[in-house]
Write a protein that holds these residues in place. Sequence first.
Motif, mmCIF file in Angstrom:
data_model
loop_
_atom_site.group_PDB
_atom_site.id
_atom_site.type_symbol
_atom_site.label_atom_id
_atom_site.label_comp_id
_atom_site.label_asym_id
_atom_site.label_seq_id
_atom_site.Cartn_x
_atom_site.Cartn_y
_atom_site.Cartn_z
ATOM 1 N N TYR A 1 0.826 -1.212 0.000
ATOM 2 C CA TYR A 1 0.000 0.000 0.000
ATOM 3 C C TYR A 1 0.849 1.246 0.000
ATOM 4 O O TYR A 1 0.655 2.168 -0.788
ATOM 5 N N PHE A 2 1.824 1.239 0.907
ATOM 6 C CA PHE A 2 2.648 2.439 1.036
ATOM 7 C C PHE A 2 3.473 2.675 -0.221
ATOM 8 O O PHE A 2 3.537 3.777 -0.743
ATOM 9 N N VAL A 3 4.072 1.610 -0.713
ATOM 10 C CA VAL A 3 4.942 1.757 -1.879
ATOM 11 C C VAL A 3 4.132 2.216 -3.100
ATOM 12 O O VAL A 3 4.541 3.098 -3.842
ATOM 13 N N ASN A 4 2.941 1.645 -3.257
ATOM 14 C CA ASN A 4 2.087 2.035 -4.382
ATOM 15 C C ASN A 4 1.699 3.492 -4.320
ATOM 16 O O ASN A 4 1.496 4.143 -5.341
ATOM 17 N N SER A 5 1.592 4.010 -3.092
ATOM 18 C CA SER A 5 1.199 5.410 -2.964
ATOM 19 C C SER A 5 2.385 6.341 -3.174
ATOM 20 O O SER A 5 2.277 7.545 -3.016
ATOM 21 N N GLY A 6 3.518 5.776 -3.494
ATOM 22 C CA GLY A 6 4.694 6.582 -3.791
ATOM 23 C C GLY A 6 5.513 6.938 -2.574
ATOM 24 O O GLY A 6 6.467 7.704 -2.653
ATOM 25 N N ALA A 7 5.160 6.421 -1.415
ATOM 26 C CA ALA A 7 5.901 6.753 -0.205
ATOM 27 C C ALA A 7 7.141 5.877 -0.069
ATOM 28 O O ALA A 7 7.172 4.760 -0.567
ATOM 29 N N GLY A 8 8.170 6.424 0.587
ATOM 30 C CA GLY A 8 9.380 5.627 0.830
ATOM 31 C C GLY A 8 9.248 4.910 2.166
ATOM 32 O O GLY A 8 8.910 5.518 3.179
ATOM 33 N N LEU A 9 9.503 3.627 2.144
ATOM 34 C CA LEU A 9 9.377 2.838 3.372
ATOM 35 C C LEU A 9 10.739 2.808 4.074
ATOM 36 O O LEU A 9 11.693 2.243 3.574
#
Lengths: 306, 260
Positions: A278-286
């Motif tokens: 979810y996070f990666v798809n939203s463009g956020a860096g994990l």
Amino acid sequence: MIEVKELTKKYGDFVAVDNISFNVEKGHILGFLGPNGAGKTTTMRILTTYMPPTSGTAIIDGHDILEAPDEVRKRVGYLPENPPLYNDLTVEEYLRYVGKLKGLPKGKLNERLEYVIETVGLKEKYRSVIATLSKGYRQRVGIAQAIIHDPSVVILDEPTIGLDPNQVIEVRRLIRGLAGSHTVILSTHILSEVTNTCDDVVIIHRGKIVAADSIEALTTKGEGVIRYRVRVKFPEKVDSGQVESEFDFVKDVDVNPHTGEVMLTVDRDENIDRVAEYFVNSGAGLLEFAPMATTLEEIFTRLTIQ
Amino acid sequence: MRKIFIVAGKELKSYFISPVAYVVLGAFTLIMGWFYFNLVARFIQLSKIYELFRRPDILMRMNLNDMVIQPLFYNMTVILIILTPIVTMRLLAEEKNSYTDELILTSPISTWQIVLGKFLGAFIFFLIMVAITAIFMIELFAYSNPRPEFGPVVSGYLGIILMGASFLAVGIFTSSLTKNQIVAAVSSFLILLMFYVINIISPSVNSKTLSEILDYLSLIKQFEDFGKGLIDLRNVVYYLSFITIGLFFTKLSLDSLRWR
């Protein structure tokens, strides 16, 4: 090795220990945990036959504390909260006296004396008068007297209380060394002590057992409390409300206003393998994704504050 | 039995590590020496006076047994009533005060063994105390002419030892009741004093039975025969029962600690 069966101790109307039962396996170290006044000392005094229970009993190394107290006494080494020392004797005289009291034959006594002095590190204080020893050394003499007769069970009541951090580490190492050959019960209200030294824990509060399990089971099972801590960085500045509305499974969102990093937690029940996606798809860096084991502190606080 | 000696040995050693032993032994020797010196001096003075007045009849009747040895024994009982509570005060009170009761009561040793061991330790110390006074007797026997009778010396010492052991039994009991040594010593002294003077009113008591009972209970009245040179089984039984009761109460008191 130790079987405690429905032990109850009343002082008048006050119930100090309320129907507790637990077992300790041979060679294990049991942490007996509880706030001050929970009934730890009372339980230990009963197990060491210092005082009788109001009802219930315990079997120690095959002997009932009520039916064969002398057999139990031969097999138990006990360090009370205040080390029972004769201040006017030297360490050597004192340990010899205790050894003889516990029934060690003369030849065996010298052998044990040498071993015990070596184990607890009292060599340089061997001929000192006990009254002149520092708190740390007094505690060591206390432990030495508890193991002088090579008991199968060692019961230690708050063995590290009042020691400085270095001494605490030493005493813990010493106790850890007893495991295997001795079965140990160790009472404390310091949680890290239990995590570091013990195999099993019994938590007692107001005379009742509130938890009894192995350390791993207690901390990992944790009744659904395991969560994951996630640190993410979004391409643009966000506030916590935005994050919460976009990802409905997150909790405790905390945005760092300077770096824009977001700390949040995710319950274990969530579909963990999808969370990262979810996070990666939203463009956020994990940045970080770590499981949070419940600490004993949390369990302890939750169980005892009521 | 071995455990009793272990405890007794430790107690005896503790006496001589602390200053208590030296203070008690020193004070006892000094005071007894002072009494002895004065009794002998008076004896010599009186014999010189009667010699001067040429009264051989009185001189014939004067003897060291009645005028030195017997009074010395009575003086000794008074000093012992003051000093034995100091000997016994720490026996059990100190165990509680230094938390060592938790050690000794969780060791494979019976309450009787603890009590008898402690008592034996104190008793041996007491024997050392009393043995010092033998110097005076040796001197009397070595330098006097005619010599005093030997019998009353033996019976007197036997009486002193039995009486002293009774004092110790009371002291160990009061020591088991408290963790304060001063309280133990003072209460032991008071109980002993009470038994010492309990018959003081017996001459003025109307009832003969009551006066006999009071006389019987008195620690000093039971000593009279020993002082005169008689060993009466009744007196021996009295002291032995006194000791047994004292020790038995101590055991009960310790047991109550164990099973409280």
